[in-house]
Design an enzyme around this catalytic site. Sequence first.
Site, mmCIF file in Angstrom:
data_model
loop_
_atom_site.group_PDB
_atom_site.id
_atom_site.type_symbol
_atom_site.label_atom_id
_atom_site.label_comp_id
_atom_site.label_asym_id
_atom_site.label_seq_id
_atom_site.Cartn_x
_atom_site.Cartn_y
_atom_site.Cartn_z
ATOM 1 N N TYR A 52 6.499 -64.327 -114.919
ATOM 2 C CA TYR A 52 5.207 -63.406 -114.726
ATOM 3 C C TYR A 52 5.743 -62.236 -113.685
ATOM 4 O O TYR A 52 6.500 -62.763 -112.756
ATOM 5 C CB TYR A 52 4.174 -64.023 -114.252
ATOM 6 C CG TYR A 52 2.912 -64.301 -115.384
ATOM 7 C CD1 TYR A 52 2.120 -63.190 -115.552
ATOM 8 C CD2 TYR A 52 2.786 -65.453 -115.837
ATOM 9 C CE1 TYR A 52 1.349 -63.114 -116.710
ATOM 10 C CE2 TYR A 52 1.838 -65.287 -117.086
ATOM 11 C CZ TYR A 52 1.035 -64.146 -117.187
ATOM 12 O OH TYR A 52 0.132 -64.207 -118.097
ATOM 13 N N GLU A 54 3.247 -59.247 -112.931
ATOM 14 C CA GLU A 54 2.318 -58.345 -112.776
ATOM 15 C C GLU A 54 2.550 -57.524 -111.677
ATOM 16 O O GLU A 54 2.959 -57.885 -110.513
ATOM 17 C CB GLU A 54 0.887 -59.177 -112.282
ATOM 18 C CG GLU A 54 0.334 -59.627 -113.936
ATOM 19 C CD GLU A 54 -1.006 -60.465 -113.670
ATOM 20 O OE1 GLU A 54 -1.649 -60.475 -112.571
ATOM 21 O OE2 GLU A 54 -1.766 -60.902 -114.665
ATOM 22 N N ASP A 198 2.021 -37.675 -128.865
ATOM 23 C CA ASP A 198 2.223 -39.151 -129.397
ATOM 24 C C ASP A 198 3.467 -38.871 -130.241
ATOM 25 O O ASP A 198 3.372 -38.510 -131.483
ATOM 26 C CB ASP A 198 1.066 -39.629 -130.087
ATOM 27 C CG ASP A 198 1.152 -41.255 -130.643
ATOM 28 O OD1 ASP A 198 2.425 -41.534 -130.764
ATOM 29 O OD2 ASP A 198 0.330 -41.743 -131.163
ATOM 30 N N THR A 224 6.344 -45.236 -128.944
ATOM 31 C CA THR A 224 6.880 -46.743 -129.304
ATOM 32 C C THR A 224 8.332 -46.416 -129.212
ATOM 33 O O THR A 224 8.983 -45.445 -129.126
ATOM 34 C CB THR A 224 6.956 -47.197 -130.788
ATOM 35 O OG1 THR A 224 7.236 -46.109 -131.683
ATOM 36 C CG2 THR A 224 5.274 -47.194 -131.257
ATOM 37 N N LYS A 227 10.675 -47.696 -133.267
ATOM 38 C CA LYS A 227 10.897 -46.788 -134.604
ATOM 39 C C LYS A 227 12.311 -45.942 -134.548
ATOM 40 O O LYS A 227 13.058 -46.696 -134.604
ATOM 41 C CB LYS A 227 9.589 -45.928 -134.630
ATOM 42 C CG LYS A 227 8.237 -46.705 -134.959
ATOM 43 C CD LYS A 227 6.915 -45.981 -134.917
ATOM 44 C CE LYS A 227 5.891 -46.934 -135.069
ATOM 45 N NZ LYS A 227 4.590 -46.072 -135.097
ATOM 46 N N ARG A 233 10.545 -53.860 -130.337
ATOM 47 C CA ARG A 233 9.133 -53.713 -130.478
ATOM 48 C C ARG A 233 8.364 -53.251 -129.007
ATOM 49 O O ARG A 233 8.532 -54.117 -127.989
ATOM 50 C CB ARG A 233 8.329 -54.706 -130.855
ATOM 51 C CG ARG A 233 8.963 -55.151 -132.257
ATOM 52 C CD ARG A 233 7.876 -55.568 -133.291
ATOM 53 N NE ARG A 233 7.049 -54.820 -133.858
ATOM 54 C CZ ARG A 233 7.415 -53.930 -134.789
ATOM 55 N NH1 ARG A 233 8.595 -54.055 -135.404
ATOM 56 N NH2 ARG A 233 6.569 -53.080 -135.497
HETATM 57 C C1 LIG Z 1 3.217 -46.454 -134.896
HETATM 58 C C2 LIG Z 1 2.274 -45.682 -134.040
HETATM 59 C C3 LIG Z 1 1.646 -45.967 -133.020
HETATM 60 C C4 LIG Z 1 1.439 -47.383 -132.610
HETATM 61 O O1 LIG Z 1 2.199 -48.245 -132.337
HETATM 62 P P1 LIG Z 1 1.926 -49.796 -132.474
HETATM 63 O O2 LIG Z 1 3.156 -50.111 -131.620
HETATM 64 O O3 LIG Z 1 2.205 -50.147 -133.902
HETATM 65 O O4 LIG Z 1 0.697 -50.131 -131.957
HETATM 66 C C5 LIG Z 1 0.880 -44.957 -132.528
HETATM 67 N N1 LIG Z 1 0.952 -43.716 -132.851
HETATM 68 C C6 LIG Z 1 1.812 -43.215 -133.682
HETATM 69 C C7 LIG Z 1 1.764 -41.908 -134.091
HETATM 70 C C8 LIG Z 1 2.228 -44.112 -134.625
HETATM 71 O O5 LIG Z 1 3.123 -43.681 -135.495
#
Ligand SMILES: *Cc1c(COP(=O)(O)O)cnc(C)c1O
Length: 417
Positions: A52, A54, A198, A224, A227, A233
Amino acid sequence: MNKLLGEVDPQIVAIAAKDLTRQQDSLMLIPSENYASRAVMEIQGSILANKYAEGYPGERYYNGCQFMDEAESLAIERAKALFGVEHVNVQPHAGSQANMAVYHALLEPGDTILAMSLSHGGHLTHGDNVNFSGRYYNIAAYGVDAETERIDMEVVARLAAEHRPKLIVVGATAYPRHFDFAAWRQVADSVGAYLLADIAHIAGLIAGGVHPDPVPYCDVITTTTHKTLRGPRGAMIMCKAEYADKIDRAVFPGLQGGPFLHTIAARAVAFKEASEPDFKIYQAQTVKNAKVLAARLIENGFRLVSGGTDNHLMLMDLTSKYEKLSGRQAADHLEDAGIIVNKNTIPFDKRKPRTTSGIRLGTPMITTRGMKEPEMVLVANFITEALENRQKSAIKRQIRERVKDLCSQFPIYEYLK
Ligand SMILES: *Cc1c(COP(=O)(O)O)cnc(C)c1O
């Protein structure tokens, strides 16, 4: 405590082994997925999961965190260097949590957000009405132009002037073209809005230098890490120093408790990998592969949304070739042939999100396993043949064998066999 997993739980080992075979034998074309490296996976499954922590490095609410501080600080420093940003928070558990934290940091419930609608390529967290974002904030949505199927910045500027958003979100989950972040900055400035990029999908491309850079133009950037960035993840938030405290407080204690130090350490490993020359080559190849795949699909008679791609993904409009075939059915037929894609709405889709008229394809995974231009032509032809013969199970099975043969030339995770 010292027993092997295979002794403790052969059942779960067998499940993972089956998915290893699936990952090896299929053409994985879902653009939001990737194969993380052995190094990333090793530290993710490590003893760092036991703690932990935090708080943040140097100011934890638990004792015994000195090595957690080292791991998190390393992840932060590497992310700052990789993207050239002033501040990074590496704790969000996922991309959705990262966006939620930004809204929590900069907005009050009821404030207006201008973001891309889900049906045109935006993410659920960009204000969809089934998501918290649509419930707690006032959403104004932009989409793509009906003709060009690209975002029209004049329309975005008009929407901004009309709705006076406090935050503008630029980014998408199914948009095959580049974002011109400088133009977005101008729109944000014209109404005094914060600008959030984003980059969940395109972070790897940006780090690899094959997509325009949002850093000079945006107040905050979320991504993220699993990807195109090819890490574990997870997610992170990057921002200018002036927002650092607000962002950090929004993540913890605002929305989350203890950070997942094992995945934060794995993020550190992924950032190291992403700063090496090979990563640039990988990202450039991902984009080249997408262009070849797109061109061949068009040659084979399919229509792609906006006519092609600038990044790692493309959206195929099935109605142009098979009026009755939905995205959902097409994805299932392709799975029968060992090709994994996902159904996706196309702009102005007449079908519902669960059915859709399109499929979304991407090259990050097949590029990670080493495929190049010649293989993209084969992949496009497999897709074409499988859809053309979708009612003929024997032909789909035969394609599946050919897919498996191709995949066998590009092995993954050999150490696991
Ligand atoms: C994949 C994605 C997210 C969210 O990701 P998670 O890890 O699945 O919550 C947010 N914004 C965009 C543009 C995405 O493609």
